[in-house]
Design a protein around this motif. Structure first.
Motif, PDB file in Angstrom:
ATOM      1  N   ARG A 115       0.760  -1.352  -0.289  1.00 58.13           N
ATOM      2  CA  ARG A 115      -0.015   0.263  -0.325  1.00 58.13           C
ATOM      3  C   ARG A 115       0.429   1.334   0.053  1.00 58.13           C
ATOM      4  O   ARG A 115       0.454   1.752  -1.148  1.00 58.13           O
ATOM      5  CB  ARG A 115      -0.616  -0.170   1.416  1.00 58.13           C
ATOM      6  CG  ARG A 115      -1.767  -1.231   1.140  1.00 58.13           C
ATOM      7  CD  ARG A 115      -3.841  -0.466   0.890  1.00 58.13           C
ATOM      8  NE  ARG A 115      -3.911  -1.803   1.124  1.00 58.13           N
ATOM      9  CZ  ARG A 115      -5.229  -2.036  -0.047  1.00 58.13           C
ATOM     10  NH1 ARG A 115      -4.816  -2.054  -1.125  1.00 58.13           N
ATOM     11  NH2 ARG A 115      -5.550  -2.924   0.179  1.00 58.13           N
ATOM     12  N   ARG A 116       1.846   1.392   0.662  1.00 59.95           N
ATOM     13  CA  ARG A 116       2.902   2.307   1.006  1.00 59.95           C
ATOM     14  C   ARG A 116       3.205   2.657  -0.677  1.00 59.95           C
ATOM     15  O   ARG A 116       3.718   3.752  -1.034  1.00 59.95           O
ATOM     16  CB  ARG A 116       3.777   2.642   1.833  1.00 59.95           C
ATOM     17  CG  ARG A 116       3.743   2.428   3.437  1.00 59.95           C
ATOM     18  CD  ARG A 116       4.304   2.574   4.559  1.00 59.95           C
ATOM     19  NE  ARG A 116       4.717   1.702   4.507  1.00 59.95           N
ATOM     20  CZ  ARG A 116       5.351   0.314   5.113  1.00 59.95           C
ATOM     21  NH1 ARG A 116       4.163   0.083   5.554  1.00 59.95           N
ATOM     22  NH2 ARG A 116       6.312  -0.564   4.607  1.00 59.95           N
ATOM     23  N   GLU A 118       1.216   3.999  -2.806  1.00 62.65           N
ATOM     24  CA  GLU A 118       0.751   5.610  -3.277  1.00 62.65           C
ATOM     25  C   GLU A 118       1.575   6.384  -3.148  1.00 62.65           C
ATOM     26  O   GLU A 118       2.095   7.410  -3.562  1.00 62.65           O
ATOM     27  CB  GLU A 118       0.761   6.079  -0.985  1.00 62.65           C
ATOM     28  CG  GLU A 118      -0.948   5.400  -0.599  1.00 62.65           C
ATOM     29  CD  GLU A 118      -0.931   4.766   0.247  1.00 62.65           C
ATOM     30  OE1 GLU A 118       0.118   5.777   1.362  1.00 62.65           O
ATOM     31  OE2 GLU A 118      -1.718   4.778   1.125  1.00 62.65           O
ATOM     32  N   ARG A 171       1.803   6.530  -6.763  1.00 64.94           N
ATOM     33  CA  ARG A 171       1.220   7.678  -7.476  1.00 64.94           C
ATOM     34  C   ARG A 171       1.545   8.950  -7.165  1.00 64.94           C
ATOM     35  O   ARG A 171       1.099   9.929  -8.197  1.00 64.94           O
ATOM     36  CB  ARG A 171      -0.021   6.667  -6.741  1.00 64.94           C
ATOM     37  CG  ARG A 171      -0.956   6.746  -7.164  1.00 64.94           C
ATOM     38  CD  ARG A 171      -2.211   6.464  -6.675  1.00 64.94           C
ATOM     39  NE  ARG A 171      -3.088   4.650  -6.490  1.00 64.94           N
ATOM     40  CZ  ARG A 171      -2.372   3.631  -6.092  1.00 64.94           C
ATOM     41  NH1 ARG A 171      -2.126   4.314  -4.977  1.00 64.94           N
ATOM     42  NH2 ARG A 171      -3.325   2.910  -6.405  1.00 64.94           N
ATOM     43  N   ARG A 172       1.878   9.698  -6.016  1.00 66.53           N
ATOM     44  CA  ARG A 172       3.275  10.564  -5.646  1.00 66.53           C
ATOM     45  C   ARG A 172       3.776  10.774  -7.024  1.00 66.53           C
ATOM     46  O   ARG A 172       3.705  11.874  -7.600  1.00 66.53           O
ATOM     47  CB  ARG A 172       3.334  10.457  -4.249  1.00 66.53           C
ATOM     48  CG  ARG A 172       3.753  12.119  -3.990  1.00 66.53           C
ATOM     49  CD  ARG A 172       4.872  12.180  -2.827  1.00 66.53           C
ATOM     50  NE  ARG A 172       6.067  10.993  -2.785  1.00 66.53           N
ATOM     51  CZ  ARG A 172       7.264  12.278  -2.916  1.00 66.53           C
ATOM     52  NH1 ARG A 172       7.156  13.226  -3.283  1.00 66.53           N
ATOM     53  NH2 ARG A 172       8.551  10.866  -2.906  1.00 66.53           N
TER      54      ARG A 172
END
Length: 82
Positions: free
Chosen positions: A68-69, A72, A75-76
Motif C-alpha cells: 500500500r505504501r 501511494e 502515485r505521488r
C-alpha cells in the motif's frame, strides 16, 4: 501451501515491477510514469491478496502494508512527473 500460491506469485511480480519502477525513475525515463502506474496497480493487487491471509500470517500483513505504501508513493511520483 497451495492456497498461498497466488499470494506468492503476486509477491514476486510486485518485487519485480517495484525494481523496474525504481530504475525507470532513477534514469529519469520518459516512461517512468507509465511504469509507476503499473507498479501502483500491481502493488494494490498484491496488498489485496496479502490482506486475505493477514489474520493468520503476520508476514502477509506486513507485506500488504508495504505494498500500500509503495502504491501511494508510485502515485505521488506520477503526479510529480505530470
Amino acid at each position: 501451501m497451495q492456497m498461498m500460491a497466488r499470494c506468492i506469485k503476486l509477491d514476486k511480480d510486485c518485487a519485480k515491477i517495484c525494481y523496474t519502477a525504481v530504475t525507470f525513475m532513477a534514469s529519469n525515463s520518459a516512461f517512468a510514469a507509465q511504469v509507476c502506474q503499473l507498479c501502483a496497480d500491481l502493488c494494490e493487487a498484491c496488498a489485496q491478496e496479502c490482506e486475505q491471509h493477514a489474520d493468520h500470517h503476520d508476514h502477509c500483513r506486513m507485506c500488504a502494508e508495504a505494498c500500500r505504501r509503495c502504491a501511494e508513493e508510485c502515485r505521488r511520483m506520477m503526479s510529480m512527473a505530470a
